[in-house]
Design a protein around this motif. Structure first.
Motif, PDB file in Angstrom:
ATOM      1  N   ARG A 101     119.416  36.727 -32.381  1.00  0.00           N
ATOM      2  CA  ARG A 101     118.335  35.934 -31.937  1.00  0.00           C
ATOM      3  C   ARG A 101     118.888  34.388 -31.378  1.00  0.00           C
ATOM      4  O   ARG A 101     118.549  34.064 -30.293  1.00  0.00           O
ATOM      5  N   LYS A 102     119.511  33.619 -32.184  1.00  0.00           N
ATOM      6  CA  LYS A 102     119.967  32.382 -32.062  1.00  0.00           C
ATOM      7  C   LYS A 102     121.244  32.447 -30.851  1.00  0.00           C
ATOM      8  O   LYS A 102     120.991  31.605 -30.062  1.00  0.00           O
ATOM      9  N   ILE A 103     121.811  33.506 -30.798  1.00  0.00           N
ATOM     10  CA  ILE A 103     122.959  33.790 -29.825  1.00  0.00           C
ATOM     11  C   ILE A 103     122.444  33.667 -28.691  1.00  0.00           C
ATOM     12  O   ILE A 103     122.806  33.268 -27.737  1.00  0.00           O
ATOM     13  N   ILE A 104     121.205  34.732 -28.563  1.00  0.00           N
ATOM     14  CA  ILE A 104     120.669  34.871 -27.303  1.00  0.00           C
ATOM     15  C   ILE A 104     120.206  33.704 -26.544  1.00  0.00           C
ATOM     16  O   ILE A 104     120.303  33.224 -25.573  1.00  0.00           O
ATOM     17  N   LYS A 105     119.429  32.763 -27.782  1.00  0.00           N
ATOM     18  CA  LYS A 105     118.791  31.474 -27.160  1.00  0.00           C
ATOM     19  C   LYS A 105     119.843  30.632 -26.619  1.00  0.00           C
ATOM     20  O   LYS A 105     119.724  29.908 -25.905  1.00  0.00           O
ATOM     21  N   LYS A 106     120.879  30.471 -27.249  1.00  0.00           N
ATOM     22  CA  LYS A 106     121.940  29.473 -26.918  1.00  0.00           C
ATOM     23  C   LYS A 106     122.795  30.021 -25.694  1.00  0.00           C
ATOM     24  O   LYS A 106     123.107  29.318 -24.668  1.00  0.00           O
ATOM     25  N   GLN A 107     122.764  31.378 -25.506  1.00  0.00           N
ATOM     26  CA  GLN A 107     123.651  31.735 -24.369  1.00  0.00           C
ATOM     27  C   GLN A 107     122.689  31.461 -22.960  1.00  0.00           C
ATOM     28  O   GLN A 107     123.019  30.949 -21.879  1.00  0.00           O
ATOM     29  N   THR A 108     121.105  31.557 -23.124  1.00  0.00           N
ATOM     30  CA  THR A 108     120.296  31.030 -22.171  1.00  0.00           C
ATOM     31  C   THR A 108     120.262  29.497 -21.784  1.00  0.00           C
ATOM     32  O   THR A 108     120.535  29.072 -20.862  1.00  0.00           O
ATOM     33  N   LYS A 109     120.331  28.750 -22.986  1.00  0.00           N
ATOM     34  CA  LYS A 109     120.650  27.481 -22.826  1.00  0.00           C
ATOM     35  C   LYS A 109     122.007  27.086 -21.945  1.00  0.00           C
ATOM     36  O   LYS A 109     122.040  26.138 -20.998  1.00  0.00           O
ATOM     37  N   LEU A 110     122.889  27.685 -22.452  1.00  0.00           N
ATOM     38  CA  LEU A 110     124.315  27.539 -21.736  1.00  0.00           C
ATOM     39  C   LEU A 110     124.299  27.998 -20.239  1.00  0.00           C
ATOM     40  O   LEU A 110     124.887  27.205 -19.382  1.00  0.00           O
ATOM     41  N   GLN A 111     123.527  29.182 -19.965  1.00  0.00           N
ATOM     42  CA  GLN A 111     123.487  29.398 -18.420  1.00  0.00           C
ATOM     43  C   GLN A 111     122.512  28.580 -17.745  1.00  0.00           C
ATOM     44  O   GLN A 111     122.940  28.233 -16.597  1.00  0.00           O
ATOM     45  N   ASN A 112     121.641  28.024 -18.288  1.00  0.00           N
ATOM     46  CA  ASN A 112     120.983  26.815 -17.651  1.00  0.00           C
ATOM     47  C   ASN A 112     121.672  25.605 -17.348  1.00  0.00           C
ATOM     48  O   ASN A 112     121.623  25.148 -15.973  1.00  0.00           O
ATOM     49  N   ALA A 113     122.563  25.491 -18.296  1.00  0.00           N
ATOM     50  CA  ALA A 113     123.396  24.095 -17.955  1.00  0.00           C
ATOM     51  C   ALA A 113     124.235  24.277 -17.133  1.00  0.00           C
ATOM     52  O   ALA A 113     124.732  23.428 -16.283  1.00  0.00           O
ATOM     53  N   GLN A 114     124.952  25.410 -17.114  1.00  0.00           N
ATOM     54  CA  GLN A 114     125.976  25.905 -16.012  1.00  0.00           C
ATOM     55  C   GLN A 114     125.504  25.841 -14.894  1.00  0.00           C
ATOM     56  O   GLN A 114     126.035  25.246 -13.768  1.00  0.00           O
ATOM     57  N   GLN A 115     124.100  26.276 -14.600  1.00  0.00           N
ATOM     58  CA  GLN A 115     123.731  26.193 -13.330  1.00  0.00           C
ATOM     59  C   GLN A 115     123.120  24.677 -13.009  1.00  0.00           C
ATOM     60  O   GLN A 115     123.571  24.330 -11.584  1.00  0.00           O
ATOM     61  N   GLU A 116     122.880  23.782 -13.758  1.00  0.00           N
ATOM     62  CA  GLU A 116     122.494  22.489 -13.634  1.00  0.00           C
ATOM     63  C   GLU A 116     124.042  21.676 -13.211  1.00  0.00           C
ATOM     64  O   GLU A 116     124.108  20.942 -12.217  1.00  0.00           O
ATOM     65  N   LEU A 117     124.934  22.227 -13.803  1.00  0.00           N
ATOM     66  CA  LEU A 117     126.439  21.623 -13.512  1.00  0.00           C
ATOM     67  C   LEU A 117     126.808  22.075 -11.893  1.00  0.00           C
ATOM     68  O   LEU A 117     127.375  21.216 -11.013  1.00  0.00           O
ATOM     69  N   LYS A 118     126.460  23.244 -11.604  1.00  0.00           N
ATOM     70  CA  LYS A 118     126.895  23.822 -10.381  1.00  0.00           C
ATOM     71  C   LYS A 118     126.033  23.072  -9.299  1.00  0.00           C
ATOM     72  O   LYS A 118     126.756  22.600  -8.191  1.00  0.00           O
ATOM     73  N   GLU A 119     124.828  22.786  -9.588  1.00  0.00           N
ATOM     74  CA  GLU A 119     123.938  22.055  -8.640  1.00  0.00           C
ATOM     75  C   GLU A 119     124.424  20.684  -8.522  1.00  0.00           C
ATOM     76  O   GLU A 119     124.573  20.075  -7.384  1.00  0.00           O
ATOM     77  N   ALA A 120     124.948  19.894  -9.743  1.00  0.00           N
ATOM     78  CA  ALA A 120     125.419  18.660  -9.582  1.00  0.00           C
ATOM     79  C   ALA A 120     126.689  18.530  -8.801  1.00  0.00           C
ATOM     80  O   ALA A 120     126.655  17.707  -8.155  1.00  0.00           O
ATOM     81  N   LYS A 121     127.455  19.579  -8.918  1.00  0.00           N
ATOM     82  CA  LYS A 121     128.900  19.686  -8.176  1.00  0.00           C
ATOM     83  C   LYS A 121     128.341  19.836  -6.777  1.00  0.00           C
ATOM     84  O   LYS A 121     129.148  19.248  -5.837  1.00  0.00           O
ATOM     85  N   SER A 122     127.454  20.614  -6.494  1.00  0.00           N
ATOM     86  CA  SER A 122     127.260  20.632  -4.866  1.00  0.00           C
ATOM     87  C   SER A 122     126.507  19.410  -4.292  1.00  0.00           C
ATOM     88  O   SER A 122     126.707  19.045  -3.056  1.00  0.00           O
ATOM     89  N   GLN A 123     126.128  18.447  -5.156  1.00  0.00           N
ATOM     90  CA  GLN A 123     125.693  17.253  -4.734  1.00  0.00           C
ATOM     91  C   GLN A 123     126.742  16.233  -4.201  1.00  0.00           C
ATOM     92  O   GLN A 123     126.698  15.355  -3.421  1.00  0.00           O
ATOM     93  N   LEU A 124     127.931  16.428  -4.911  1.00  0.00           N
ATOM     94  CA  LEU A 124     128.916  15.463  -4.649  1.00  0.00           C
ATOM     95  C   LEU A 124     129.466  15.724  -3.230  1.00  0.00           C
ATOM     96  O   LEU A 124     130.018  14.803  -2.856  1.00  0.00           O
ATOM     97  N   SER A 125     129.392  17.020  -2.793  1.00  0.00           N
ATOM     98  CA  SER A 125     129.941  17.025  -1.271  1.00  0.00           C
ATOM     99  C   SER A 125     129.110  16.797  -0.330  1.00  0.00           C
ATOM    100  O   SER A 125     129.233  16.769   0.905  1.00  0.00           O
ATOM    101  N   ARG A 126     127.790  15.939  -0.645  1.00  0.00           N
ATOM    102  CA  ARG A 126     126.691  15.607   0.363  1.00  0.00           C
ATOM    103  C   ARG A 126     126.778  14.077   0.462  1.00  0.00           C
ATOM    104  O   ARG A 126     126.966  13.639  -0.351  1.00  0.00           O
TER     105      ARG A 126
END
Length: 126
Positions: A101-126
């Motif tokens: 249960r905790k592994i799945i919870k942490k994986q979800t949080k990590l995936q969300n954080a990775q998406q936020e990072l991807k969005e932040a990186k895309s802002q760099l080129s703008r």
């Protein structure tokens, strides 16, 4: 009928914004995004959103400069990278403990954080 017209107008504004945002960079792109959101809020009659966006537009015009905007965006990327690294460590620890249960919870949080990072990186080129 009014709803479909509003939907068409919104789609048009968003597509125009996307095309212009690819050409514009830095503060000019940010200003264009705010103006597009403002037009959309005006078409919906959302007075609170309009006031907030008008304030944001005034601040953009008065205070925004490309070098400070780039620095802010770089800092945001670094912050998101630190968050991803922290969550990766937490996930590894949970995997060692073995609680599914905790592994799945942490994986979800990590995936969300990775998406936020991807969005932040895309802002760099703008």
């Amino acid at each position: 009928m009014k709803f479909s017209k509003l939907l068409i107008i919104t789609a048009s504004l968003l597509s125009i914004s996307t095309v212009n945002a690819e050409v514009l960079k830095g503060c000019a792109a940010k200003k264009q995004d705010i103006e597009t959101q403002l037009k959309y809020a005006q078409s919906r009659g959302n007075t609170y959103e309009i006031k907030g966006l008008e304030k944001a537009l005034k601040e953009n015009i008065a205070k925004c400069n490309d070098s400070s905007l780039k620095y802010e965006r770089e800092q945001k990327v670094l912050e998101k990278q630190r968050k991803v690294s922290k969550l990766e460590l937490e996930l590894q620890k949970e995997k060692e403990k073995g609680d599914p249960r905790k592994i799945i919870k942490k994986q979800t949080k990590l995936q969300n954080a990775q998406q936020e990072l991807k969005e932040a990186k895309s802002q760099l080129s703008r």
